[in-house]
Write an enzyme that holds these catalytic residues in place. Structure first.
Site, PDB file in Angstrom:
ATOM      1  N   ASP A   1       3.014   1.011  -9.897  1.00  0.00           N
ATOM      2  CA  ASP A   1       2.325   0.967 -11.192  1.00  0.00           C
ATOM      3  C   ASP A   1       3.322   0.723 -12.324  1.00  0.00           C
ATOM      4  O   ASP A   1       3.041  -0.002 -13.277  1.00  0.00           O
ATOM      5  CB  ASP A   1       1.554   2.277 -11.390  1.00  0.00           C
ATOM      6  CG  ASP A   1       0.761   2.607 -10.144  1.00  0.00           C
ATOM      7  OD1 ASP A   1      -0.127   1.824  -9.807  1.00  0.00           O
ATOM      8  OD2 ASP A   1       1.090   3.604  -9.463  1.00  0.00           O
TER       9      ASP A   1
ATOM     10  N   HIS B   1      -1.636   8.359  -8.997  1.00  0.00           N
ATOM     11  CA  HIS B   1      -1.730   6.944  -8.607  1.00  0.00           C
ATOM     12  C   HIS B   1      -3.214   6.683  -8.316  1.00  0.00           C
ATOM     13  O   HIS B   1      -3.669   6.739  -7.175  1.00  0.00           O
ATOM     14  CB  HIS B   1      -0.857   6.694  -7.374  1.00  0.00           C
ATOM     15  CG  HIS B   1      -1.017   5.309  -6.814  1.00  0.00           C
ATOM     16  ND1 HIS B   1      -0.674   4.178  -7.510  1.00  0.00           N
ATOM     17  CD2 HIS B   1      -1.493   4.873  -5.627  1.00  0.00           C
ATOM     18  CE1 HIS B   1      -0.931   3.120  -6.783  1.00  0.00           C
ATOM     19  NE2 HIS B   1      -1.435   3.513  -5.625  1.00  0.00           N
TER      20      HIS B   1
HETATM   21  P1  NAD Z   1      -2.365  -0.227   7.505  1.00  0.00           P
HETATM   22  O1  NAD Z   1      -3.728   0.201   7.935  1.00  0.00           O
HETATM   23  O2  NAD Z   1      -1.995  -1.667   7.614  1.00  0.00           O
HETATM   24  O3  NAD Z   1      -1.269   0.611   8.294  1.00  0.00           O
HETATM   25  C1  NAD Z   1      -1.333   1.989   8.405  1.00  0.00           C
HETATM   26  C2  NAD Z   1      -0.590   2.373   9.650  1.00  0.00           C
HETATM   27  O4  NAD Z   1      -0.530   3.795   9.685  1.00  0.00           O
HETATM   28  C3  NAD Z   1      -1.282   1.917  10.937  1.00  0.00           C
HETATM   29  O5  NAD Z   1      -0.347   1.292  11.795  1.00  0.00           O
HETATM   30  C4  NAD Z   1      -1.779   3.229  11.532  1.00  0.00           C
HETATM   31  O6  NAD Z   1      -1.840   3.207  12.956  1.00  0.00           O
HETATM   32  C5  NAD Z   1      -0.737   4.194  11.007  1.00  0.00           C
HETATM   33  N1  NAD Z   1      -1.132   5.596  11.067  1.00  0.00           N
HETATM   34  C6  NAD Z   1      -2.347   6.148  10.845  1.00  0.00           C
HETATM   35  N2  NAD Z   1      -2.291   7.462  11.052  1.00  0.00           N
HETATM   36  C7  NAD Z   1      -1.015   7.779  11.351  1.00  0.00           C
HETATM   37  C8  NAD Z   1      -0.343   8.959  11.682  1.00  0.00           C
HETATM   38  N3  NAD Z   1      -0.979  10.136  11.736  1.00  0.00           N
HETATM   39  N4  NAD Z   1       0.967   8.891  11.946  1.00  0.00           N
HETATM   40  C9  NAD Z   1       1.630   7.726  11.925  1.00  0.00           C
HETATM   41  N5  NAD Z   1       1.040   6.553  11.642  1.00  0.00           N
HETATM   42  C10 NAD Z   1      -0.266   6.575  11.372  1.00  0.00           C
HETATM   43  O7  NAD Z   1      -2.177   0.309   6.004  1.00  0.00           O
HETATM   44  P2  NAD Z   1      -1.121  -0.171   4.908  1.00  0.00           P
HETATM   45  O8  NAD Z   1      -1.706  -1.310   4.172  1.00  0.00           O
HETATM   46  O9  NAD Z   1       0.208  -0.296   5.515  1.00  0.00           O
HETATM   47  O10 NAD Z   1      -1.199   1.075   3.897  1.00  0.00           O
HETATM   48  C11 NAD Z   1      -0.734   2.348   4.277  1.00  0.00           C
HETATM   49  C12 NAD Z   1      -1.074   3.356   3.185  1.00  0.00           C
HETATM   50  O11 NAD Z   1      -0.355   3.060   1.981  1.00  0.00           O
HETATM   51  C13 NAD Z   1      -2.548   3.401   2.786  1.00  0.00           C
HETATM   52  O12 NAD Z   1      -2.940   4.760   2.592  1.00  0.00           O
HETATM   53  C14 NAD Z   1      -2.565   2.656   1.461  1.00  0.00           C
HETATM   54  O13 NAD Z   1      -3.674   3.023   0.663  1.00  0.00           O
HETATM   55  C15 NAD Z   1      -1.264   3.132   0.868  1.00  0.00           C
HETATM   56  N6  NAD Z   1      -0.727   2.368  -0.248  1.00  0.00           N
HETATM   57  C16 NAD Z   1      -0.150   3.078  -1.274  1.00  0.00           C
HETATM   58  C17 NAD Z   1       0.400   2.429  -2.350  1.00  0.00           C
HETATM   59  C18 NAD Z   1       1.026   3.191  -3.482  1.00  0.00           C
HETATM   60  O14 NAD Z   1       1.350   2.559  -4.518  1.00  0.00           O
HETATM   61  N7  NAD Z   1       1.231   4.502  -3.398  1.00  0.00           N
HETATM   62  C19 NAD Z   1       0.388   1.024  -2.388  1.00  0.00           C
HETATM   63  C20 NAD Z   1      -0.201   0.325  -1.330  1.00  0.00           C
HETATM   64  C21 NAD Z   1      -0.760   1.014  -0.252  1.00  0.00           C
HETATM   65  C1  LMR Z   2      -2.296  -0.163  -4.748  1.00  0.00           C
HETATM   66  O1  LMR Z   2      -2.216   0.379  -5.858  1.00  0.00           O
HETATM   67  O2  LMR Z   2      -2.211  -1.393  -4.603  1.00  0.00           O
HETATM   68  C2  LMR Z   2      -2.469   0.703  -3.522  1.00  0.00           C
HETATM   69  O3  LMR Z   2      -2.590   2.041  -3.859  1.00  0.00           O
HETATM   70  C3  LMR Z   2      -3.576   0.265  -2.634  1.00  0.00           C
HETATM   71  C4  LMR Z   2      -4.923   0.596  -3.228  1.00  0.00           C
HETATM   72  O4  LMR Z   2      -5.727   1.246  -2.549  1.00  0.00           O
HETATM   73  O5  LMR Z   2      -5.179   0.186  -4.365  1.00  0.00           O
END
Ligand code: NAD
Ligand code: LMR
Length: 328
Positions: A161, A189
């Protein structure tokens, strides 16, 4: 010069889309630097182990000189064993029509279990960033379930952000992204996050004076930054991945190497400063130096800022209430 001992970096969710960008950059040296060997300790669910092994094959095929070993496991204690740094990415992402808080019930339990493993296995000075959503509250659960691990070392990611706001502000002000300092993104967030330009400067001038458009700030900048994740999901059909990985790298890199005196935003445990209730994991401006971060404190807020802070505090308090059973 002798070769330094490799740093052990645990990464959860290794088969997922964020890690498909993140792991290669860690292995290249973007976190610890070009002279520091690393060992990747990769965690994912049992059903994702084959996919993680495929990613490891690709890591091998890059012949990264700094990557000395890769461990693949579905056991969090193995993944966090002696870790110097840990990226908690593994958890479910939201899809169209969901808010990040809708993930709380699906993801909160993951952080309770992994908090216990972190407590048991990681080095006491390991640096932890939680990326998986809802990141602030997941980080609070993680810290609460790792009572022997320093809470100061558990952080959540709001850097994406911060980076989003930097780009929008730089474009509007006609300045370079790298010239902006004293920007803050406060709170959760989530749509209540508060991208705050009050102190932000470029070349010694306030951005609010350069841009001189309070309506744009309140009605475009703040909501656009807060809704950017949703806009990406709508456009891409999947949540941000490469930019999220980049923000996680920026967060950890600056924590380790310093932020050159500049403000960066990190989700950290609140000490009660600025009226933020103690214990919430809250996005705040910090300055990183010598391997630690220092919260920017002593700011005074105007009425608009107070209103924005109250909104995001209220949401984080509600989330804390919803997971009270997991906080021990
Ligand atoms: P994704 O679905 O592509 O990958 C998630 C992975 O986590 C999968 O491989 C899944 O098998 C694994 N997983 C699920 N449970 C698990 C556990 N208990 N232990 C270990 N691994 C486990 O998702 P992604 O696009 O890589 O996103 C991951 C997370 O990050 C989501 O919660 C998403 O919302 C978050 N995210 C946060 C931000 C931020 O700014 N904070 C930004 C983007 C995404
Ligand atoms: C983002 O801000 O791009 C991530 O947190 C993914 C989402 O769920 O928006």
């Amino acid at each position: 010069m002798p070769t330094p001992t490799p740093k052990r970096i645990a990464v959860t969710g290794a088969a997922g889309q964020i890690c498909y960008a993140l792991l290669f950059r860690i292995a290249k040296g973007d976190v610890y630097g070009p002279d520091q060997p690393v060992i990747l300790q990769l965690l994912d669910l049992p059903q994702a182990q084959a996919a993680v092994r495929g990613v490891v094959m690709e890591l091998e095929d890059c012949a990264f000189p700094l990557l000395v070993d890769t461990i693949v496991t579905d056991d969090p204690t193995v993944a966090f064993r002696d870790a110097d740094a840990a990226f908690f990415v593994g958890s479910r992402p939201r899809s169209k029509g969901m808010e990040r808080r809708d993930l709380l019930s699906a993801n909160a339990e993951i952080f309770r279990v992994q908090g216990r493993a972190l407590n048991e296995a990681a080095k006491r000075d390991a640096k932890v960033v939680v990326v998986g959503n809802p990141a602030n509250t997941n980080a609070m659960i993680l810290a609460a379930n790792a009572p022997d691990f320093p809470t100061e070392n558990v952080t959540s990611m709001i850097r994406l952000d911060h980076n989003r706001a930097l780009t929008q502000l730089a474009a509007r002000a006609g300045v370079a992204v790298g010239d902006i300092d004293r920007l803050a993104v406060w709170g959760n967030h989530s749509p209540t996050m508060f991208a705050d330009w009050t102190e932000a400067v470029s070349g010694g001038r306030l951005l609010s004076e350069i841009i001189d458009d309070e309506t744009w700030y309140r009605e475009t900048l703040i909501p656009d930054v807060a809704r950017r994740g949703t806009a990406i999901i709508e456009a891409r059909g999947a949540s941000s991945a490469a930019s999220a990985a980049n923000a996680a790298i920026d967060h950890m890199h600056d924590w380790i190497h310093g932020s050159d005196g500049k403000w960066v935003s990190m989700g950290v445990h609140s000490t009660g400063a600025h009226g933020i209730p103690e214990g919430l994991m809250f996005g705040v401006p910090v300055v990183c130096k010598d391997g630690s971060y220092e919260r920017v404190e002593g700011l005074s807020f105007n009425e608009f800022q107070n209103g924005m802070m109250a909104r995001t505090i209220a949401e984080l308090e509600e989330e804390r209430e919803a997971v009270a059973a997991l906080l021990g």
